[in-house]
Structures are given as C-alpha cells and as structure tokens.
Design an enzyme around this catalytic site. Structure first.
Site, PDB file in Angstrom:
ATOM      1  N   ARG A  53      40.236 -77.585  48.737  1.00 30.46           N
ATOM      2  CA  ARG A  53      40.769 -76.951  47.520  1.00 30.46           C
ATOM      3  C   ARG A  53      40.144 -77.605  46.292  1.00 30.46           C
ATOM      4  NH1 ARG A  53      45.309 -78.744  45.417  1.00 30.46           N
ATOM      5  NH2 ARG A  53      46.398 -78.961  47.395  1.00 30.46           N
ATOM      6  N   TYR A 105      39.504 -54.251  31.229  1.00 28.07           N
ATOM      7  CA  TYR A 105      39.968 -53.860  32.561  1.00 28.07           C
ATOM      8  C   TYR A 105      41.506 -53.824  32.571  1.00 28.07           C
ATOM      9  CZ  TYR A 105      41.336 -54.469  37.413  1.00 28.07           C
ATOM     10  OH  TYR A 105      41.965 -54.348  38.630  1.00 28.07           O
ATOM     11  N   ASP A 177      34.140 -61.950  29.006  1.00 24.83           N
ATOM     12  CA  ASP A 177      34.065 -61.377  30.349  1.00 24.83           C
ATOM     13  C   ASP A 177      32.744 -60.613  30.441  1.00 24.83           C
ATOM     14  OD1 ASP A 177      34.239 -59.829  32.649  1.00 24.83           O
ATOM     15  OD2 ASP A 177      36.406 -59.575  32.494  1.00 24.83           O
ATOM     16  N   LYS A 202      32.065 -57.759  41.640  1.00 22.50           N
ATOM     17  CA  LYS A 202      31.240 -56.632  41.157  1.00 22.50           C
ATOM     18  C   LYS A 202      29.755 -56.907  41.385  1.00 22.50           C
ATOM     19  CE  LYS A 202      35.300 -55.411  39.716  1.00 22.50           C
ATOM     20  NZ  LYS A 202      36.225 -55.302  40.815  1.00 22.50           N
TER      21      LYS A 202
END
Ligand code: P1T
Length: 385
Positions: A53, A105, A177, A202
């Site tokens: 992690r 978005y 973004d 994407k």
C-alpha cells in the site's frame, strides 16, 4: 537507460522509469504481485519496500514513467481517476473553498458538490474560459482551483497559463485534469499548474481494460502531503493494473497521433452532415477557443461532441444503430465509443445545470478510436441516416 526531459516523448514513454529487473535482467518491469516484503530484522528492510500500500516496485516504475511524461518529478497512482481527485480534495479543510470548472466530468462534479460538501468544503462552479469570472470568484477562503481542459463533454478550452497566474497571485493551488488531452498533447505543469490529474482509465490506459488515476507534481511539499494521503487512505491501484498501464504508456504517442488524425477527419465530415446541427471539436476553426487550443496543445485530441438535428428520439436512434462505435461510458480506448451525456456520464449533474451548459437531449459524445477512419465514417453515416 536514463532518459531526461530533453528526449523525445516516444523515447521517454518507452524508457522513463524503466530499467532491467535488478534480480533477473527482465527487460519488462515484473508484476511484483506481493502485499508485503520480508525484513531482515524489525524495521530493517532489505530494499526500498516494506508494504505494497505504501509502495511497490511495479507501481513505482509506473509513477516515475507518467511523472516524466508530464514533465514532473513526482507521480502517485490511485485506484481510479476519482480516487486521485479525492486525494487532492483531502488537502483541504472544512471551511475552505474550491473553484471548480462549470463543465467537468459528472463524477467530479458529484464528488465536490455531494461528497466533500458534507465535510464543509464549499464548491463554486465557474466558467474557466472567463478569466474575469475566475478572478471575481476568488476570496480569502479559496484554496484550490480544479480545472478540466478540454472539458467533458462540451470541450471548452481554458487558458491554463492565465488561470495559473491568477492562482499564483492569490496563493491558490491549481490542479488540472488533463485526461482528455493526455501528456502527449498538453503539459499543464509547464504552464504553471501545481498538480496534474489523469483518469488513467482513458487514453493513458488506452485499451478499456483497467480503472486508475494518477497525480503528478513538481512541488516536493505537495508531493509529500499527497503521498501521505495515498498511504493513509489506501486507494492504490492493484499491481496487475500498474503493469497493464506500463505496457500502455509505451504506445501513448502512437495511439494519440492516430486518435487525433481520425477525429479531425470525422469532425470535418460531420461538420458538413445534413443531420448534424453543430460539431464541437477544438481543431475546427468554428471552435470558440480554437486559437488557444493551437497555442496550448500540440494536437486537438480524439473527442468530438455533436448536436444532432432533433431530440432524444433521434439521439437514441443513432446510439442504437452504430456498430463500430459502441454505446458505452468512458473514452480514450483504441475502440470507438459513443454516449449520451445527459442520460449516461452526466446524469448526476442537476438538470438545470446541464441545461445551462448545453448538455441537451440532442448532444452526443464520440470517443474516436484508432480503427480505419473510413469505416468509422461509414458507421456514423448509416446510424445518422
Ligand atoms: O472513472 P475514473 O477513472 O474514476 O475517472 C474519472 C474521470 C476523471 N476525469 C475525467 C475528465 C473523466 O472523464 C473521468 C471519467 N469519465 C468517464 C467515465 C466518462 O465517460 O466521461
């Protein structure tokens, strides 16, 4: 091989952050599918890693690779694009204010306005193409500007450099973004942004087979704070996902060239189509920020948004009839996708806000893939016909 910022994008995409595996010489970074790493004695670790992690060699190679492509020093990968966005919002405290682009978005809008609003973080939505509106919306509580450009789905282009100057003058952090543009077409850090965010789901992933997100920064303090959030919240990607993304970034430049070429031809074709009312594509001279797009980006991307003649019935008919363009949410894969923002990706945006932005029932979004462009055009023609 060590690669620096002076190497070509394609060279960096293939080599940055990569080295033959130290134990075997494997040219591809192995999938270090392990949760933990054995220690010689308590607190005395063998190499650089103690628990996946916190860090893992496959993820570290990916983080270094994407950071390099964005012209940044530090990369941090997350389990999804929205997890990466959430990590940035966790830099804030209750009472802080965020300026958010008005067209983003739907999931980003939901995260700011419905999840973090509950924790006392106020979000003000602004048209980021209107610099006076950005300046006016800032006050002493404003701590973050979240800018998406090109925007999803109406493909507005904001001037990153100008917004960065406003942010700096007001000591506000600017996060961009860059999902729609990709690091191949636009590098916000070089224009003054503090943080770049991507949904790697994407174009960076490019094959519609993984969900992920990434943050890149040059600021060591921001990096340390974001790394602490990544470690503490634990929204990290799986190791296999990191390996898939490492494989994908090696072809990002080649895919993007083809996405851009195909999209430009399709935008031109649709621009003269009798069943299409309007085409939004940054590469068209009719796009309101076409000149800015030419300056700020080195290509216009693979996304096209169109208003077809008619309403919901006509849109639905088109989306049911395409064969190569699959009707699905998401974008940026090698295969072409078509979607209806009002019903699909932006359904969570309040109807009156959608109406203000022009996300109407006849708005259709295309993610142009890298198939043969004549086949794609024929598919759209038969669906519109
Ligand atoms: O889906 P996820 O990996 O969590 O990424 C969220 C996200 C962030 N930023 C932008 C600009 C995005 O477009 C997305 C996700 N978008 C879609 C799923 C879509 O179809 O538009």
């Amino acid at each position: 091989m060590e690669v620096s910022g002076t190497h070509d994008f394609g060279t960096r995409a293939i080599h940055a952050g990569q080295r033959p595996d130290p134990s075997t010489g494997a040219i591809m970074t192995p999938i270090y599918q392990t949760s933990t790493f054995v220690q010689q004695s308590p607190g005395k670790i063998i190499g650089e890693y103690d628990y996946s992690r916190a860090a893992n060699p496959t993820r570290a190679a990916l983080e270094a690779n994407i950071a390099n492509l964005e012209g940044g020093k530090h990369g941090l990968c997350f389990a999804s694009g929205v997890a990466a966005t959430g990590a940035v919002i966790h830099l804030l405290s209750s009472g802080d204010k965020v300026l958010l682009g008005d067209d983003v978005y739907g999931g980003t809008n939901r995260l700011f306005n419905r999840v973090f609003a509950q924790l006392g973080i106020e979000t003000v939505m602004v048209d980021m193409t209107d610099l006076d509106a950005v300046k006016e919306a800032i006050d002493e509580r404003t701590k973050l500007i979240w800018l998406e450009t090109p925007t999803n789905p109406t493909l507005k282009i904001a001037d990153i450099k100008a917004v960065a100057e406003i942010a700096k003058a007001n000591k506000v952090t600017l996060a961009v973004d860059n999902t729609f543009a990709t690091p191949f077409l636009q590098n916000p850090l070089s224009l003054g942004a503090d943080i770049v965010c991507h949904s790697t789901t994407k174009y960076i992933g490019g094959h519609s087979d993984s969900i992920g997100g990434v943050l890149v920064t040059n600021d060591p303090d921001l990096h340390q704070r974001l790394k602490f959030i990544q470690l503490s919240e634990g929204a990290v990607p799986g190791i296999m996902e990191c390996f898939l993304l490492l494989r994908s970034t090696k072809t990002l430049h080649v895919r993007m060239q083809r996405h851009c070429e195909n999209a430009a031809k399709i935008a031109d074709h649709l621009n003269n189509h009798p069943k299409v009312e309007k085409v939004i594509y940054p590469g068209l001279e009719s796009h309101p920020q076409h000149e800015l797009a030419k300056r700020q980006m080195c290509g216009f991307g693979g996304m096209i948004t169109i208003y077809i003649k008619g309403g919901l019935e006509e849109s639905r008919a088109m989306l049911e009839k395409t064969h190569l363009f699959a009707c699905a949410e998401s974008l940026g894969g090698v295969e072409s996708l078509i979607e209806h923002p009002a019903i699909m990706t932006h359904a969570s945006v309040p109807a009156e806000h959608r109406a203000k932005l022009g996300i109407t029932d006849n708005l259709v979004r295309l993610s142009v893939g890298i198939e043969g462009v004549d086949d794609l055009i024929a598919d759209l023609d038969q669906a519109l016909g």
